[in-house]
Design an enzyme around this catalytic site. Structure first.
Site, PDB file in Angstrom:
ATOM      1  N   ASP A   1       0.815  -1.209   0.000  1.00 60.66           N
ATOM      2  CA  ASP A   1       0.000   0.000   0.000  1.00 60.66           C
ATOM      3  C   ASP A   1       0.853   1.265   0.000  1.00 60.66           C
ATOM      4  O   ASP A   1       0.539   2.232  -0.692  1.00 60.66           O
ATOM      5  CB  ASP A   1      -0.920  -0.020   1.226  1.00 60.66           C
ATOM      6  CG  ASP A   1      -2.002   1.052   1.153  1.00 60.66           C
ATOM      7  OD1 ASP A   1      -2.797   1.012   0.205  1.00 60.66           O
ATOM      8  OD2 ASP A   1      -2.030   1.927   2.038  1.00 60.66           O
TER       9      ASP A   1
ATOM     10  N   LYS B   1       2.252   1.981  -3.469  1.00 56.47           N
ATOM     11  CA  LYS B   1       1.218   2.412  -4.403  1.00 56.47           C
ATOM     12  C   LYS B   1       0.753   3.832  -4.120  1.00 56.47           C
ATOM     13  O   LYS B   1       0.583   4.638  -5.035  1.00 56.47           O
ATOM     14  CB  LYS B   1       0.026   1.456  -4.342  1.00 56.47           C
ATOM     15  CG  LYS B   1       0.323   0.046  -4.843  1.00 56.47           C
ATOM     16  CD  LYS B   1      -0.870  -0.866  -4.608  1.00 56.47           C
ATOM     17  CE  LYS B   1      -0.555  -2.310  -4.960  1.00 56.47           C
ATOM     18  NZ  LYS B   1      -1.683  -3.217  -4.631  1.00 56.47           N
TER      19      LYS B   1
ATOM     20  N   ASP C   1      11.330 -13.736  -1.875  1.00 61.22           N
ATOM     21  CA  ASP C   1      11.042 -14.047  -0.472  1.00 61.22           C
ATOM     22  C   ASP C   1      12.179 -13.461   0.345  1.00 61.22           C
ATOM     23  O   ASP C   1      13.301 -13.985   0.347  1.00 61.22           O
ATOM     24  CB  ASP C   1      10.943 -15.563  -0.278  1.00 61.22           C
ATOM     25  CG  ASP C   1      10.699 -15.952   1.183  1.00 61.22           C
ATOM     26  OD1 ASP C   1      10.575 -15.038   2.034  1.00 61.22           O
ATOM     27  OD2 ASP C   1      10.653 -17.161   1.472  1.00 61.22           O
ATOM     28  N   VAL C   2      11.905 -12.367   1.055  1.00 58.48           N
ATOM     29  CA  VAL C   2      12.973 -11.627   1.727  1.00 58.48           C
ATOM     30  C   VAL C   2      13.609 -12.417   2.861  1.00 58.48           C
ATOM     31  O   VAL C   2      14.696 -12.062   3.335  1.00 58.48           O
ATOM     32  CB  VAL C   2      12.473 -10.271   2.259  1.00 58.48           C
ATOM     33  CG1 VAL C   2      12.055  -9.359   1.119  1.00 58.48           C
ATOM     34  CG2 VAL C   2      11.342 -10.455   3.262  1.00 58.48           C
TER      35      VAL C   2
ATOM     36  N   LYS D   1       8.918   4.053   9.537  1.00 54.38           N
ATOM     37  CA  LYS D   1       8.585   3.836  10.937  1.00 54.38           C
ATOM     38  C   LYS D   1       7.595   2.672  11.027  1.00 54.38           C
ATOM     39  O   LYS D   1       6.943   2.361  10.025  1.00 54.38           O
ATOM     40  CB  LYS D   1       8.018   5.104  11.565  1.00 54.38           C
ATOM     41  CG  LYS D   1       6.560   5.422  11.183  1.00 54.38           C
ATOM     42  CD  LYS D   1       6.053   6.583  11.998  1.00 54.38           C
ATOM     43  CE  LYS D   1       4.600   6.858  11.723  1.00 54.38           C
ATOM     44  NZ  LYS D   1       3.675   5.901  12.291  1.00 54.38           N
TER      45      LYS D   1
ATOM     46  N   ASP E   1      10.672   9.968   8.794  1.00 53.55           N
ATOM     47  CA  ASP E   1       9.494  10.480   9.475  1.00 53.55           C
ATOM     48  C   ASP E   1       8.880  11.459   8.479  1.00 53.55           C
ATOM     49  O   ASP E   1       9.408  12.554   8.275  1.00 53.55           O
ATOM     50  CB  ASP E   1       9.865  11.186  10.781  1.00 53.55           C
ATOM     51  CG  ASP E   1       8.642  11.648  11.557  1.00 53.55           C
ATOM     52  OD1 ASP E   1       7.661  12.056  10.911  1.00 53.55           O
ATOM     53  OD2 ASP E   1       8.650  11.599  12.801  1.00 53.55           O
ATOM     54  N   HIS E   2       7.787  11.064   7.833  1.00 54.77           N
ATOM     55  CA  HIS E   2       7.303  11.860   6.701  1.00 54.77           C
ATOM     56  C   HIS E   2       6.844  13.255   7.113  1.00 54.77           C
ATOM     57  O   HIS E   2       6.756  14.148   6.266  1.00 54.77           O
ATOM     58  CB  HIS E   2       6.188  11.118   5.945  1.00 54.77           C
ATOM     59  CG  HIS E   2       4.886  11.044   6.676  1.00 54.77           C
ATOM     60  ND1 HIS E   2       4.562  10.012   7.515  1.00 54.77           N
ATOM     61  CD2 HIS E   2       3.815  11.883   6.680  1.00 54.77           C
ATOM     62  CE1 HIS E   2       3.354  10.206   8.002  1.00 54.77           C
ATOM     63  NE2 HIS E   2       2.882  11.323   7.530  1.00 54.77           N
TER      64      HIS E   2
ATOM     65  N   HIS F   1       6.196  11.714  15.168  1.00 53.59           N
ATOM     66  CA  HIS F   1       5.752  12.957  14.544  1.00 53.59           C
ATOM     67  C   HIS F   1       5.654  14.123  15.534  1.00 53.59           C
ATOM     68  O   HIS F   1       6.157  15.221  15.269  1.00 53.59           O
ATOM     69  CB  HIS F   1       4.388  12.761  13.886  1.00 53.59           C
ATOM     70  CG  HIS F   1       4.345  11.646  12.890  1.00 53.59           C
ATOM     71  ND1 HIS F   1       5.409  11.335  12.065  1.00 53.59           N
ATOM     72  CD2 HIS F   1       3.368  10.753  12.571  1.00 53.59           C
ATOM     73  CE1 HIS F   1       5.084  10.314  11.291  1.00 53.59           C
ATOM     74  NE2 HIS F   1       3.848   9.946  11.586  1.00 53.59           N
TER      75      HIS F   1
ATOM     76  N   LYS G   1      -7.823  10.344  16.580  1.00 45.17           N
ATOM     77  CA  LYS G   1      -8.658   9.948  15.452  1.00 45.17           C
ATOM     78  C   LYS G   1     -10.112  10.301  15.745  1.00 45.17           C
ATOM     79  O   LYS G   1     -10.500  10.509  16.890  1.00 45.17           O
ATOM     80  CB  LYS G   1      -8.513   8.451  15.190  1.00 45.17           C
ATOM     81  CG  LYS G   1      -7.118   8.052  14.705  1.00 45.17           C
ATOM     82  CD  LYS G   1      -7.056   6.585  14.334  1.00 45.17           C
ATOM     83  CE  LYS G   1      -5.693   6.229  13.739  1.00 45.17           C
ATOM     84  NZ  LYS G   1      -5.421   6.934  12.479  1.00 45.17           N
TER      85      LYS G   1
END
Length: 509
Positions: free
Chosen positions: A9, A12, A82-83, A145, A174-175, A237, A337
Protein backbone atom coordinates in the site's frame (compact mmCIF):
# COMPACT_ATOMS: atom_id res chain seq x y z
CA UNK A 1 16.93 1.80 -6.32
CA UNK A 2 15.70 -1.50 -4.94
CA UNK A 3 12.20 -1.10 -3.52
CA UNK A 4 11.21 -3.88 -1.14
CA UNK A 5 7.45 -4.12 -0.70
CA UNK A 6 6.76 -2.79 -4.19
CA UNK A 7 3.27 -4.32 -4.27
CA UNK A 8 2.29 -2.88 -0.89
CA UNK A 9 0.00 0.00 0.00
CA UNK A 10 2.79 2.48 0.82
CA UNK A 11 4.49 1.96 -2.53
CA UNK A 12 1.22 2.41 -4.40
CA UNK A 13 -0.02 5.44 -2.49
CA UNK A 14 3.22 7.33 -1.91
CA UNK A 15 6.42 5.96 -3.42
CA UNK A 16 5.54 5.48 -7.10
CA UNK A 17 3.76 8.86 -7.28
CA UNK A 18 6.78 10.45 -5.56
CA UNK A 19 9.17 8.95 -8.11
CA UNK A 20 7.00 10.17 -10.97
CA UNK A 21 6.91 13.66 -9.42
CA UNK A 22 10.71 13.69 -9.22
CA UNK A 23 10.93 12.43 -12.80
CA UNK A 24 8.64 15.20 -14.06
CA UNK A 25 10.70 17.76 -12.15
CA UNK A 26 13.86 16.34 -13.76
CA UNK A 27 15.35 15.51 -10.36
CA UNK A 28 16.26 11.92 -11.19
CA UNK A 29 19.42 10.88 -13.04
CA UNK A 30 18.80 10.22 -16.71
CA UNK A 31 19.89 6.59 -16.26
CA UNK A 32 18.20 5.77 -12.95
CA UNK A 33 16.85 2.26 -12.45
CA UNK A 34 14.17 0.99 -10.06
CA UNK A 35 13.83 -2.68 -9.18
CA UNK A 36 10.61 -3.46 -7.39
CA UNK A 37 10.44 -6.62 -5.31
CA UNK A 38 7.60 -8.39 -3.58
CA UNK A 39 6.37 -11.85 -2.67
CA UNK A 40 3.73 -11.81 -5.42
CA UNK A 41 4.63 -13.48 -8.69
CA UNK A 42 4.11 -10.79 -11.30
CA UNK A 43 5.22 -10.16 -14.85
CA UNK A 44 6.90 -6.90 -15.82
CA UNK A 45 3.78 -5.91 -17.77
CA UNK A 46 1.54 -6.52 -14.74
CA UNK A 47 3.95 -4.54 -12.59
CA UNK A 48 3.92 -1.72 -15.15
CA UNK A 49 0.12 -1.65 -15.08
CA UNK A 50 0.14 -1.53 -11.28
CA UNK A 51 2.59 1.40 -11.21
CA UNK A 52 0.49 3.32 -13.73
CA UNK A 53 -2.69 2.75 -11.76
CA UNK A 54 -0.87 3.96 -8.65
CA UNK A 55 0.22 7.21 -10.29
CA UNK A 56 -3.16 7.87 -11.91
CA UNK A 57 -5.03 7.18 -8.67
CA UNK A 58 -2.80 8.75 -6.01
CA UNK A 59 -0.35 11.02 -7.86
CA UNK A 60 -0.56 14.81 -7.72
CA UNK A 61 0.84 15.06 -11.27
CA UNK A 62 -0.85 13.47 -14.27
CA UNK A 63 0.76 11.60 -17.14
CA UNK A 64 0.72 13.95 -20.13
CA UNK A 65 1.58 11.67 -23.04
CA UNK A 66 2.10 8.00 -23.78
CA UNK A 67 5.65 8.79 -24.86
CA UNK A 68 6.35 10.32 -21.46
CA UNK A 69 4.93 7.28 -19.71
CA UNK A 70 6.90 4.86 -21.87
CA UNK A 71 10.13 6.68 -21.10
CA UNK A 72 9.44 6.76 -17.37
CA UNK A 73 8.38 3.12 -16.95
CA UNK A 74 11.30 1.87 -19.05
CA UNK A 75 13.46 2.47 -15.96
CA UNK A 76 11.44 -0.05 -13.90
CA UNK A 77 11.60 -3.81 -13.51
CA UNK A 78 10.21 -6.35 -11.04
CA UNK A 79 11.44 -9.46 -9.27
CA UNK A 80 9.52 -11.85 -7.04
CA UNK A 81 11.46 -12.32 -3.82
CA UNK A 82 11.04 -14.05 -0.47
CA UNK A 83 12.97 -11.63 1.73
CA UNK A 84 13.53 -14.30 4.40
CA UNK A 85 15.30 -16.63 1.96
CA UNK A 86 18.98 -15.73 1.69
CA UNK A 87 19.39 -17.71 -1.53
CA UNK A 88 16.73 -15.59 -3.24
CA UNK A 89 19.01 -12.56 -2.97
CA UNK A 90 21.37 -14.12 -5.52
CA UNK A 91 18.81 -13.50 -8.26
CA UNK A 92 18.34 -9.92 -7.03
CA UNK A 93 22.10 -9.34 -7.08
CA UNK A 94 22.30 -10.65 -10.64
CA UNK A 95 19.48 -8.34 -11.72
CA UNK A 96 21.16 -5.35 -10.03
CA UNK A 97 24.40 -6.08 -11.88
CA UNK A 98 22.50 -6.39 -15.16
CA UNK A 99 20.73 -3.05 -14.68
CA UNK A 100 23.91 -1.28 -13.60
CA UNK A 101 25.73 -2.57 -16.67
CA UNK A 102 22.80 -1.69 -18.89
CA UNK A 103 22.61 1.89 -17.55
CA UNK A 104 26.34 2.38 -17.13
CA UNK A 105 25.87 3.55 -13.55
CA UNK A 106 28.63 3.75 -10.95
CA UNK A 107 27.24 1.27 -8.47
CA UNK A 108 25.26 3.68 -6.31
CA UNK A 109 22.53 1.64 -4.57
CA UNK A 110 19.55 2.78 -2.52
CA UNK A 111 17.51 0.12 -0.71
CA UNK A 112 14.03 1.19 0.39
CA UNK A 113 12.33 -1.06 2.97
CA UNK A 114 8.59 -0.49 2.55
CA UNK A 115 7.92 -3.74 4.41
CA UNK A 116 6.81 -4.94 7.83
CA UNK A 117 9.02 -3.54 10.63
CA UNK A 118 9.93 -7.01 11.91
CA UNK A 119 11.70 -7.62 8.58
CA UNK A 120 14.00 -4.57 8.72
CA UNK A 121 16.81 -6.31 10.60
CA UNK A 122 16.84 -9.61 8.64
CA UNK A 123 16.68 -7.84 5.26
CA UNK A 124 19.58 -5.53 6.15
CA UNK A 125 21.59 -8.58 7.24
CA UNK A 126 20.78 -10.50 4.05
CA UNK A 127 21.72 -7.53 1.89
CA UNK A 128 25.20 -7.69 3.39
CA UNK A 129 25.52 -11.49 3.32
CA UNK A 130 24.42 -11.68 -0.32
CA UNK A 131 26.95 -9.09 -1.45
CA UNK A 132 24.40 -6.45 -2.44
CA UNK A 133 26.12 -3.92 -0.17
CA UNK A 134 29.51 -4.58 -1.81
CA UNK A 135 29.74 -1.81 -4.35
CA UNK A 136 32.20 0.77 -5.65
CA UNK A 137 29.57 3.48 -5.29
CA UNK A 138 27.57 4.56 -2.27
CA UNK A 139 24.92 2.48 -0.53
CA UNK A 140 21.97 3.74 1.51
CA UNK A 141 19.13 2.16 3.45
CA UNK A 142 15.77 3.91 3.80
CA UNK A 143 13.54 2.64 6.59
CA UNK A 144 9.93 3.45 7.41
CA UNK A 145 8.58 3.84 10.94
CA UNK A 146 8.10 2.34 13.44
CA UNK A 147 11.73 1.81 14.41
CA UNK A 148 11.13 -0.75 17.14
CA UNK A 149 8.21 -0.81 19.58
CA UNK A 150 10.23 0.24 22.66
CA UNK A 151 13.82 1.17 23.52
CA UNK A 152 15.05 -2.43 23.85
CA UNK A 153 13.65 -3.52 20.47
CA UNK A 154 14.92 -0.32 18.82
CA UNK A 155 18.42 -0.94 20.17
CA UNK A 156 18.35 -4.54 18.93
CA UNK A 157 17.17 -3.43 15.49
CA UNK A 158 19.79 -0.71 15.31
CA UNK A 159 22.57 -3.18 16.12
CA UNK A 160 21.36 -5.50 13.35
CA UNK A 161 21.21 -2.76 10.76
CA UNK A 162 24.56 -1.23 11.70
CA UNK A 163 26.27 -4.54 10.94
CA UNK A 164 25.48 -3.84 7.28
CA UNK A 165 25.22 -0.03 7.09
CA UNK A 166 26.97 2.84 8.85
CA UNK A 167 24.86 5.44 10.65
CA UNK A 168 25.36 8.00 7.88
CA UNK A 169 24.02 5.43 5.38
CA UNK A 170 20.77 4.85 7.33
CA UNK A 171 17.82 7.11 6.49
CA UNK A 172 14.97 6.67 8.98
CA UNK A 173 11.89 8.33 7.53
CA UNK A 174 9.49 10.48 9.47
CA UNK A 175 7.30 11.86 6.70
CA UNK A 176 6.27 14.85 8.84
CA UNK A 177 9.82 16.15 8.38
CA UNK A 178 9.19 16.22 4.63
CA UNK A 179 6.19 18.52 4.95
CA UNK A 180 6.68 21.99 3.51
CA UNK A 181 5.67 24.00 6.56
CA UNK A 182 7.58 21.82 9.02
CA UNK A 183 10.73 22.53 7.05
CA UNK A 184 9.68 26.18 6.92
CA UNK A 185 9.78 26.49 10.73
CA UNK A 186 13.54 27.06 10.59
CA UNK A 187 13.13 29.93 8.15
CA UNK A 188 10.23 31.50 10.05
CA UNK A 189 12.33 31.48 13.21
CA UNK A 190 15.84 32.23 12.09
CA UNK A 191 15.24 34.51 9.09
CA UNK A 192 12.94 36.97 10.88
CA UNK A 193 14.11 39.41 13.51
CA UNK A 194 10.45 39.78 14.46
CA UNK A 195 10.32 36.29 15.98
CA UNK A 196 13.68 35.01 17.18
CA UNK A 197 14.19 37.66 19.92
CA UNK A 198 10.72 36.76 21.28
CA UNK A 199 11.15 33.00 20.97
CA UNK A 200 11.61 32.27 24.67
CA UNK A 201 9.91 32.01 28.06
CA UNK A 202 9.97 35.77 28.57
CA UNK A 203 7.49 36.38 25.77
CA UNK A 204 5.75 33.06 25.04
CA UNK A 205 2.94 31.84 27.27
CA UNK A 206 2.51 28.34 25.83
CA UNK A 207 2.86 26.27 22.70
CA UNK A 208 0.14 23.99 21.33
CA UNK A 209 0.65 21.30 18.70
CA UNK A 210 -2.38 19.50 17.31
CA UNK A 211 -2.50 16.63 14.81
CA UNK A 212 -6.12 15.59 14.40
CA UNK A 213 -7.68 13.12 12.01
CA UNK A 214 -11.30 12.63 11.02
CA UNK A 215 -10.82 9.00 10.03
CA UNK A 216 -10.99 6.04 12.37
CA UNK A 217 -8.60 3.13 12.44
CA UNK A 218 -9.79 1.89 9.01
CA UNK A 219 -7.71 -1.04 7.66
CA UNK A 220 -4.86 -0.48 10.11
CA UNK A 221 -6.47 -2.19 13.09
CA UNK A 222 -3.98 -5.08 13.25
CA UNK A 223 -1.07 -2.64 13.43
CA UNK A 224 -2.87 -0.03 15.50
CA UNK A 225 -3.93 -2.46 18.24
CA UNK A 226 -0.25 -2.96 19.07
CA UNK A 227 0.81 0.64 18.51
CA UNK A 228 -1.86 3.07 19.63
CA UNK A 229 -1.62 6.83 19.27
CA UNK A 230 1.38 7.04 21.62
CA UNK A 231 3.66 4.92 19.44
CA UNK A 232 2.03 5.81 16.13
CA UNK A 233 2.12 9.60 16.52
CA UNK A 234 3.73 10.91 19.72
CA UNK A 235 7.01 8.97 19.69
CA UNK A 236 7.87 10.27 16.23
CA UNK A 237 5.75 12.96 14.54
CA UNK A 238 4.77 15.00 17.60
CA UNK A 239 8.24 14.95 19.17
CA UNK A 240 9.80 15.90 15.84
CA UNK A 241 7.60 18.99 15.61
CA UNK A 242 8.52 19.92 19.20
CA UNK A 243 12.21 19.66 18.27
CA UNK A 244 11.77 21.88 15.22
CA UNK A 245 9.93 24.55 17.22
CA UNK A 246 12.14 24.51 20.32
CA UNK A 247 15.67 23.89 19.00
CA UNK A 248 18.41 26.47 19.45
CA UNK A 249 19.80 28.22 16.36
CA UNK A 250 22.36 25.85 14.80
CA UNK A 251 25.92 27.03 14.36
CA UNK A 252 25.39 26.66 10.60
CA UNK A 253 22.64 25.34 8.37
CA UNK A 254 24.34 21.99 7.89
CA UNK A 255 22.89 18.55 8.49
CA UNK A 256 24.70 17.51 11.66
CA UNK A 257 24.57 20.99 13.21
CA UNK A 258 20.78 21.03 12.84
CA UNK A 259 20.38 17.48 14.12
CA UNK A 260 22.63 18.20 17.10
CA UNK A 261 20.35 21.04 18.19
CA UNK A 262 17.27 18.87 17.79
CA UNK A 263 18.77 16.19 20.01
CA UNK A 264 19.49 18.78 22.72
CA UNK A 265 15.74 19.47 22.90
CA UNK A 266 15.00 15.79 23.58
CA UNK A 267 17.72 15.69 26.22
CA UNK A 268 16.03 18.64 27.95
CA UNK A 269 12.52 17.21 27.62
CA UNK A 270 11.24 16.50 31.11
CA UNK A 271 10.65 12.78 31.59
CA UNK A 272 7.78 11.65 33.72
CA UNK A 273 7.85 8.80 36.17
CA UNK A 274 5.03 6.26 36.01
CA UNK A 275 3.40 7.93 39.01
CA UNK A 276 3.46 11.35 37.31
CA UNK A 277 1.93 10.20 34.02
CA UNK A 278 -1.77 10.64 35.02
CA UNK A 279 -1.11 14.25 36.04
CA UNK A 280 0.46 15.31 32.76
CA UNK A 281 -0.82 12.93 30.07
CA UNK A 282 -4.34 11.94 29.02
CA UNK A 283 -5.24 9.02 26.81
CA UNK A 284 -8.61 8.44 25.21
CA UNK A 285 -10.49 6.09 22.91
CA UNK A 286 -13.31 7.12 20.60
CA UNK A 287 -16.78 5.75 21.05
CA UNK A 288 -19.76 5.79 18.72
CA UNK A 289 -20.58 9.26 17.48
CA UNK A 290 -21.49 11.40 14.52
CA UNK A 291 -19.21 12.67 11.75
CA UNK A 292 -20.74 15.06 9.22
CA UNK A 293 -24.24 13.95 10.19
CA UNK A 294 -23.36 10.27 9.77
CA UNK A 295 -23.15 7.81 12.63
CA UNK A 296 -19.79 6.09 12.99
CA UNK A 297 -18.81 3.11 15.09
CA UNK A 298 -16.68 3.26 18.19
CA UNK A 299 -13.13 1.95 18.14
CA UNK A 300 -14.07 -1.33 19.82
CA UNK A 301 -16.69 -1.98 17.12
CA UNK A 302 -14.17 -1.56 14.29
CA UNK A 303 -13.13 -4.71 12.33
CA UNK A 304 -10.16 -6.62 13.83
CA UNK A 305 -10.32 -4.67 17.11
CA UNK A 306 -10.75 -6.53 20.39
CA UNK A 307 -14.14 -5.84 22.01
CA UNK A 308 -12.39 -4.96 25.28
CA UNK A 309 -9.44 -3.14 23.70
CA UNK A 310 -7.57 -0.61 25.83
CA UNK A 311 -5.67 0.87 22.88
CA UNK A 312 -5.66 4.67 22.91
CA UNK A 313 -6.79 6.58 19.82
CA UNK A 314 -6.12 9.97 21.43
CA UNK A 315 -3.26 11.42 23.46
CA UNK A 316 -2.96 14.85 25.04
CA UNK A 317 0.01 15.89 27.14
CA UNK A 318 1.53 18.83 28.98
CA UNK A 319 5.28 18.79 28.42
CA UNK A 320 8.19 20.95 29.52
CA UNK A 321 11.62 21.65 28.04
CA UNK A 322 13.88 22.22 31.03
CA UNK A 323 16.48 24.53 29.58
CA UNK A 324 17.25 28.24 29.82
CA UNK A 325 15.10 29.25 26.83
CA UNK A 326 11.94 27.29 27.62
CA UNK A 327 11.88 26.80 31.41
CA UNK A 328 8.32 27.12 32.68
CA UNK A 329 6.62 27.24 29.25
CA UNK A 330 4.05 24.43 28.91
CA UNK A 331 4.02 22.66 25.56
CA UNK A 332 0.64 21.07 24.94
CA UNK A 333 0.29 18.32 22.37
CA UNK A 334 -2.73 16.37 21.26
CA UNK A 335 -3.37 13.86 18.53
CA UNK A 336 -6.38 11.73 17.87
CA UNK A 337 -8.66 9.95 15.45
CA UNK A 338 -12.33 10.70 14.77
CA UNK A 339 -11.94 14.38 15.61
CA UNK A 340 -14.06 17.10 13.93
CA UNK A 341 -11.54 17.98 11.24
CA UNK A 342 -8.27 16.87 9.74
CA UNK A 343 -5.64 19.38 10.73
CA UNK A 344 -2.02 19.64 11.79
CA UNK A 345 -1.03 22.99 13.23
CA UNK A 346 1.27 24.65 15.73
CA UNK A 347 0.01 27.59 17.79
CA UNK A 348 2.52 29.86 19.52
CA UNK A 349 0.64 31.89 22.13
CA UNK A 350 2.47 35.00 23.25
CA UNK A 351 2.01 36.46 26.71
CA UNK A 352 -0.91 38.83 27.08
CA UNK A 353 -0.71 42.56 27.55
CA UNK A 354 -1.87 43.91 30.94
CA UNK A 355 -5.67 43.90 31.09
CA UNK A 356 -7.33 47.20 31.90
CA UNK A 357 -5.78 49.39 29.20
CA UNK A 358 -7.77 48.31 26.16
CA UNK A 359 -10.83 46.06 26.12
CA UNK A 360 -13.04 44.61 23.48
CA UNK A 361 -16.77 44.20 24.00
CA UNK A 362 -16.26 41.03 26.00
CA UNK A 363 -13.85 42.77 28.36
CA UNK A 364 -10.94 40.56 27.26
CA UNK A 365 -7.88 41.58 25.28
CA UNK A 366 -6.83 38.46 23.40
CA UNK A 367 -3.23 37.25 23.12
CA UNK A 368 -1.12 37.43 19.98
CA UNK A 369 -0.85 34.10 18.19
CA UNK A 370 1.43 32.71 15.53
CA UNK A 371 -0.35 29.80 13.86
CA UNK A 372 1.74 27.55 11.63
CA UNK A 373 -0.56 25.44 9.47
CA UNK A 374 1.05 22.22 8.28
CA UNK A 375 -1.82 20.20 6.88
CA UNK A 376 -4.07 20.19 4.89
CA UNK A 377 -3.84 23.95 4.42
CA UNK A 378 -0.21 25.07 4.40
CA UNK A 379 0.70 28.51 5.63
CA UNK A 380 0.67 30.71 8.70
CA UNK A 381 -1.39 33.36 10.47
CA UNK A 382 -0.25 36.11 12.79
CA UNK A 383 -3.12 37.17 15.05
CA UNK A 384 -2.84 40.74 16.34
CA UNK A 385 -5.14 43.20 18.11
CA UNK A 386 -6.40 46.35 16.40
CA UNK A 387 -9.08 48.99 16.87
CA UNK A 388 -12.34 48.17 15.19
CA UNK A 389 -13.03 50.74 12.46
CA UNK A 390 -15.63 53.32 13.45
CA UNK A 391 -15.17 52.87 17.21
CA UNK A 392 -13.11 54.64 19.85
CA UNK A 393 -11.72 51.76 21.88
CA UNK A 394 -13.31 48.53 20.69
CA UNK A 395 -10.32 46.23 20.13
CA UNK A 396 -10.74 43.20 17.87
CA UNK A 397 -8.36 40.48 16.66
CA UNK A 398 -7.11 40.60 13.09
CA UNK A 399 -5.17 37.92 11.24
CA UNK A 400 -2.39 38.47 8.74
CA UNK A 401 -2.39 35.28 6.69
CA UNK A 402 -0.08 33.57 4.26
CA UNK A 403 -1.14 30.51 2.28
CA UNK A 404 1.68 28.36 0.98
CA UNK A 405 -0.33 26.05 -1.26
CA UNK A 406 -3.08 28.33 -2.56
CA UNK A 407 -3.18 28.22 -6.33
CA UNK A 408 -0.19 25.89 -6.55
CA UNK A 409 0.69 22.34 -5.68
CA UNK A 410 3.64 21.84 -3.40
CA UNK A 411 5.71 18.64 -3.55
CA UNK A 412 4.53 15.76 -1.40
CA UNK A 413 6.61 14.94 1.68
CA UNK A 414 7.75 11.67 0.11
CA UNK A 415 9.03 13.48 -2.97
CA UNK A 416 11.27 15.64 -0.81
CA UNK A 417 12.47 12.78 1.35
CA UNK A 418 13.06 10.42 -1.58
CA UNK A 419 15.10 13.12 -3.30
CA UNK A 420 17.08 13.91 -0.14
CA UNK A 421 17.92 10.22 0.34
CA UNK A 422 19.16 9.96 -3.25
CA UNK A 423 21.26 13.10 -2.70
CA UNK A 424 22.57 11.81 0.63
CA UNK A 425 21.08 14.71 2.61
CA UNK A 426 19.91 13.30 5.96
CA UNK A 427 18.89 16.63 7.53
CA UNK A 428 15.20 15.71 7.65
CA UNK A 429 15.67 12.08 8.61
CA UNK A 430 15.86 10.73 12.13
CA UNK A 431 19.25 10.04 13.68
CA UNK A 432 19.70 7.12 16.08
CA UNK A 433 20.15 9.26 19.18
CA UNK A 434 16.82 10.97 18.41
CA UNK A 435 15.12 7.57 18.20
CA UNK A 436 16.62 6.30 21.45
CA UNK A 437 15.82 9.48 23.41
CA UNK A 438 12.25 9.46 22.11
CA UNK A 439 11.77 5.87 23.33
CA UNK A 440 13.27 6.75 26.71
CA UNK A 441 10.58 9.40 27.07
CA UNK A 442 7.70 7.23 25.80
CA UNK A 443 8.45 3.89 27.50
CA UNK A 444 7.55 4.95 31.09
CA UNK A 445 4.24 6.35 29.80
CA UNK A 446 3.43 3.07 28.09
CA UNK A 447 4.29 1.09 31.24
CA UNK A 448 2.12 3.37 33.39
CA UNK A 449 -0.86 2.84 31.11
CA UNK A 450 -0.32 -0.92 30.93
CA UNK A 451 -0.24 -1.08 34.73
CA UNK A 452 -3.26 1.20 35.18
CA UNK A 453 -5.91 0.41 32.55
CA UNK A 454 -8.44 2.52 34.45
CA UNK A 455 -6.70 5.69 33.20
CA UNK A 456 -8.25 5.24 29.73
CA UNK A 457 -10.81 7.98 29.04
CA UNK A 458 -13.45 8.03 26.34
CA UNK A 459 -14.72 10.61 23.88
CA UNK A 460 -17.48 10.72 21.35
CA UNK A 461 -16.46 10.43 17.71
CA UNK A 462 -16.69 13.90 16.18
CA UNK A 463 -15.53 15.70 19.33
CA UNK A 464 -12.17 17.25 20.20
CA UNK A 465 -11.30 14.45 22.62
CA UNK A 466 -12.12 13.59 26.24
CA UNK A 467 -12.97 16.37 28.68
CA UNK A 468 -9.89 15.38 30.69
CA UNK A 469 -7.74 16.93 27.95
CA UNK A 470 -9.43 20.29 28.56
CA UNK A 471 -8.74 20.02 32.29
CA UNK A 472 -5.06 19.46 31.49
CA UNK A 473 -4.83 23.06 30.26
CA UNK A 474 -7.21 24.58 32.78
CA UNK A 475 -4.66 23.81 35.51
CA UNK A 476 -2.58 26.63 33.97
CA UNK A 477 -5.66 28.72 33.05
CA UNK A 478 -5.14 27.92 29.38
CA UNK A 479 -7.49 26.58 26.73
CA UNK A 480 -7.02 24.67 23.50
CA UNK A 481 -7.05 26.82 20.39
CA UNK A 482 -9.43 24.97 18.07
CA UNK A 483 -8.35 27.09 15.15
CA UNK A 484 -10.50 26.69 12.06
CA UNK A 485 -9.43 27.06 8.45
CA UNK A 486 -12.91 28.14 7.40
CA UNK A 487 -14.06 31.64 6.53
CA UNK A 488 -15.79 31.84 9.91
CA UNK A 489 -12.68 31.88 12.06
CA UNK A 490 -13.17 33.33 15.50
CA UNK A 491 -10.92 34.27 18.40
CA UNK A 492 -12.67 34.86 21.74
CA UNK A 493 -15.96 34.65 19.86
CA UNK A 494 -15.03 37.57 17.58
CA UNK A 495 -14.77 36.99 13.84
CA UNK A 496 -11.31 37.70 12.49
CA UNK A 497 -10.55 40.26 9.84
CA UNK A 498 -7.98 38.78 7.43
CA UNK A 499 -5.14 40.41 5.57
CA UNK A 500 -3.82 38.12 2.84
CA UNK A 501 -0.03 38.47 2.91
CA UNK A 502 0.45 36.50 -0.29
CA UNK A 503 -1.66 38.71 -2.50
CA UNK A 504 -1.22 41.94 -0.53
CA UNK A 505 -4.93 42.72 -0.46
CA UNK A 506 -7.46 42.96 2.40
CA UNK A 507 -9.82 40.06 2.91
CA UNK A 508 -12.80 40.65 5.14
CA UNK A 509 -15.13 38.17 6.79
Amino acid sequence: MVLFGATGDLAKRKLFPALFGLYKAKKLHADFRVIGSGRSVMSDSDFTAMVRHSIETFGRISIDTEEEWTQFISHFSYISLDVMNLQAYNALLALVHTKEKEAGTAGNRLFYLAIAPNLFGPVASYLKQSGLTDTNGWKRLVIEKPFGHDLASAEELNQQIQQAFDEEEIFRIDHYLGKEMVQNIEVIRFANSLFEPLWNNTHISNIQITASETVGVEERAVYYENAGALRDMVQNHMLQMIMMVCMEPPSRLKTEAIRDEKVKVLRSLRRYSEDEVPKYIVRGQYREGSMQNHKVAGYREEPNVKPDSLTETFVAAKLFIDNFRWAGVPIYIRTGKRMPRKSTEIVIQFKEMPQGIFFNKNGVLGPNLLIIRINPMEGMDLVLNAKKPGTDDDVVPISMSFCNNCGQETPEAYERLFYDAIQGDSTFFTRWDEVSLAWKFVDPIRRAWDNHPETLCYYEAGSFGPVESEKLLQQEQHNWWNVSTSSQEKIHGVELKHVDLQHRRPMYV
